[in-house]
Motif scaffolding. Structure first.
Motif, mmCIF file in Angstrom:
data_model
loop_
_atom_site.group_PDB
_atom_site.id
_atom_site.type_symbol
_atom_site.label_atom_id
_atom_site.label_comp_id
_atom_site.label_asym_id
_atom_site.label_seq_id
_atom_site.Cartn_x
_atom_site.Cartn_y
_atom_site.Cartn_z
ATOM 1 N N GLY A 149 13.658 0.970 9.085
ATOM 2 C CA GLY A 149 13.126 0.209 7.958
ATOM 3 C C GLY A 149 11.813 0.776 7.455
ATOM 4 N N THR A 181 16.315 -2.028 13.865
ATOM 5 C CA THR A 181 16.153 -1.170 12.677
ATOM 6 C C THR A 181 14.698 -1.100 12.209
ATOM 7 O OG1 THR A 181 16.640 -3.034 11.191
ATOM 8 C CG2 THR A 181 18.504 -1.652 11.891
ATOM 9 N N LEU A 219 20.790 -2.719 6.425
ATOM 10 C CA LEU A 219 20.037 -2.679 7.677
ATOM 11 C C LEU A 219 20.157 -3.993 8.440
ATOM 12 C CD1 LEU A 219 16.715 -0.790 6.765
ATOM 13 C CD2 LEU A 219 18.791 0.105 7.808
ATOM 14 N N ASP A 272 11.213 -4.098 5.971
ATOM 15 C CA ASP A 272 12.656 -4.355 5.996
ATOM 16 C C ASP A 272 12.943 -5.854 5.962
ATOM 17 O OD1 ASP A 272 15.365 -4.220 6.288
ATOM 18 O OD2 ASP A 272 15.293 -3.923 8.460
ATOM 19 N N HIS A 327 18.303 -2.151 2.358
ATOM 20 C CA HIS A 327 17.813 -3.314 3.106
ATOM 21 C C HIS A 327 18.922 -4.293 3.505
ATOM 22 C CE1 HIS A 327 13.737 -2.071 2.975
ATOM 23 N NE2 HIS A 327 13.565 -2.261 1.676
#
Length: 311
Positions: free
Chosen positions: A194, A190, A183, A260, A180
Motif C-alpha cells: 500500500g 498489504t 488490496l 491504503d 486500493h
C-alpha cells in the motif's frame, strides 16, 4: 511462502445496489460516454483533416483526445453494461488488464497535461523561439516520453498487485478494478504494498500538479509584459488548460494521495475523473479556444457545403 490464488473471478458491487438508481445511471452514463467518445473523436478529426499538426498545441490536443477516448473506454462500457446486469463479474486476468489500462492511460494523460503546460509556457514566454524549441522532432520525442512514463507507472502498479495472493473473498466494492479495492481482498498484509502504491501514484499525481501550478504561475506573471490583446488570448487558452487540470487532478489527488484506505465516496469521485472529465475536455477546449472553434467551423463548411459544389 508460495503464492496462493484461488480467485479466478471478481464480482463488482457497482455504483449502487438499488435497481432504480442503476437504471437512471445507465441512461446518464451512456450519454456521458457517447458524448466523450464523439466529442474527442471530433477534435481528432478536426486536427487530422484540417492538417493542424504543424501547431504543437493541436499536436498535443490530438493525443489528449485520443488518450481520453482510450481511458474512458477501458472503464465506462463495462460499467454501463454492469448497471443492468444481475451479476457484475470480471475475470482475474480481465481485472488485472483493466487496472493496467486505467493507470497507463491515466498517467499518460497527466503527463500530456504537463507537456501542454510547457508548450503554453514556451509560446507565451518565448514566442520568437517557439517553433524552434517545439519543432516536430522534439514534440515526437516528448510524446514518446509520455507514453513510456505511463507504461512504467502502470507496470509497477500491476506488478504490485499480481504478486499478491487472492484466496477469497472476491467481491470488489467498486465498479472497476483499481489498486486500493483489490488490496483489501488480498490474503496477506498489504501495508508495505500500500505504501509503494501510494508513493507511485502519489508521485505522479502530486508531482504533475505541482509542476502545472509552477508553470501557470510563471505564465501569469509573464503576462504582465504582454499587450491587452495578448493577455486576453493567452488567458483564454490557459484558462481551458487550468479548468482541465483542476477537474482531473482534484479527484486523482483525493484517491491516490493517501494510505491504503477506501471511503464510501470513492466511487462517485472516480466517476468524475474516469467519465465526466473526458467528456468535458472537448467542450472546454472548443468553447474556450477560438482557434479550435474556427478550425471546426471551416472543416464543417469545407466538407459539407463546398465539396458537393466543387464536384
Amino acid at each position: 511462502m508460495e503464492k496462493i490464488n484461488n480467485v479466478t473471478v471478481f464480482i463488482f458491487l457497482g455504483i449502487s445496489q438499488n435497481p432504480k438508481v442503476e437504471e437512471v445511471c445507465f441512461g446518464l452514463f451512456s450519454f456521458f460516454y457517447m458524448a466523450s467518445f464523439l466529442g474527442n473523436l471530433l477534435i481528432m478529426l478536426t486536427v487530422h483533416v484540417g492538417n493542424l499538426f504543424k501547431s504543437p498545441m493541436y499536436f498535443f490536443l490530438n493525443y489528449l483526445s485520443f488518450v481520453d477516448i482510450c481511458y474512458s473506454s477501458i472503464i465506462a462500457p463495462k460499467m454501463i453494461v454492469d448497471l443492468l446486469a444481475k451479476s457484475k463479474t470480471i475475470s482475474y486476468v480481465g481485472c488485472v488488464l483493466q487496472l493496467f489500462g486505467a493507470h497507463f492511460f491515466g498517467c499518460t494523460e497527466i503527463l500530456i497535461l504537463v507537456i501542454m503546460a510547457y508548450d503554453r509556457y514556451v509560446a507565451i514566454c518565448k514566442p520568437l523561439r517557439y517553433m524552434t524549441i517545439m519543432d516536430r522532432d522534439r514534440c515526437n520525442k516528448i510524446m514518446l516520453g509520455a507514453w513510456v512514463g505511463g507504461f512504467l507507472h502502470s507496470i509497477i502498479q500491476m506488478a504490485l498487485v499480481v504478486q499478491l495472493p487472492f484466496c477469497g473473498p472476491n467481491v470488489i466494492d467498486h465498479y472497476f478494478c483499481d489498486v486500493h479495492p483489490m488490496l483489501k481482498l488480498a490474503c496477506t498484509d498489504t501495508y508495505v504494498v500500500g505504501i509503494a502504491v501510494t508513493a507511485n501514484s502519489g508521485t505522479v499525481a502530486l508531482g504533475g500538479f505541482v509542476i502545472l501550478l509552477i508553470s501557470y504561475t510563471v505564465i501569469l506573471v509573464s503576462l504582465r509584459k504582454q499587450s491587452a490583446e495578448g493577455r486576453r488570448k493567452a488567458l483564454s487558452t490557459c484558462g481551458s488548460h487550468v479548468a482541465v487540470v483542476i477537474m482531473f487532478f482534484g479527484p486523482c489527488t483525493f484517491m491516490y494521495m493517501r494510505p491504503d484506505t477506501t471511503f464510501a465516496e470513492d466511487k462517485m469521485v472516480a466517476v468524475f475523473y474516469t467519465i465526466i472529465t473526458p467528456m468535458l475536455n472537448p467542450l472546454i477546449y472548443t468553447l474556450r479556444n477560438a482557434e479550435v472553434k474556427n478550425a471546426m467551423k471551416k472543416l464543417w463548411q469545407k466538407k459539407i457545403f463546398w465539396e458537393p459544389n466543387e464536384k
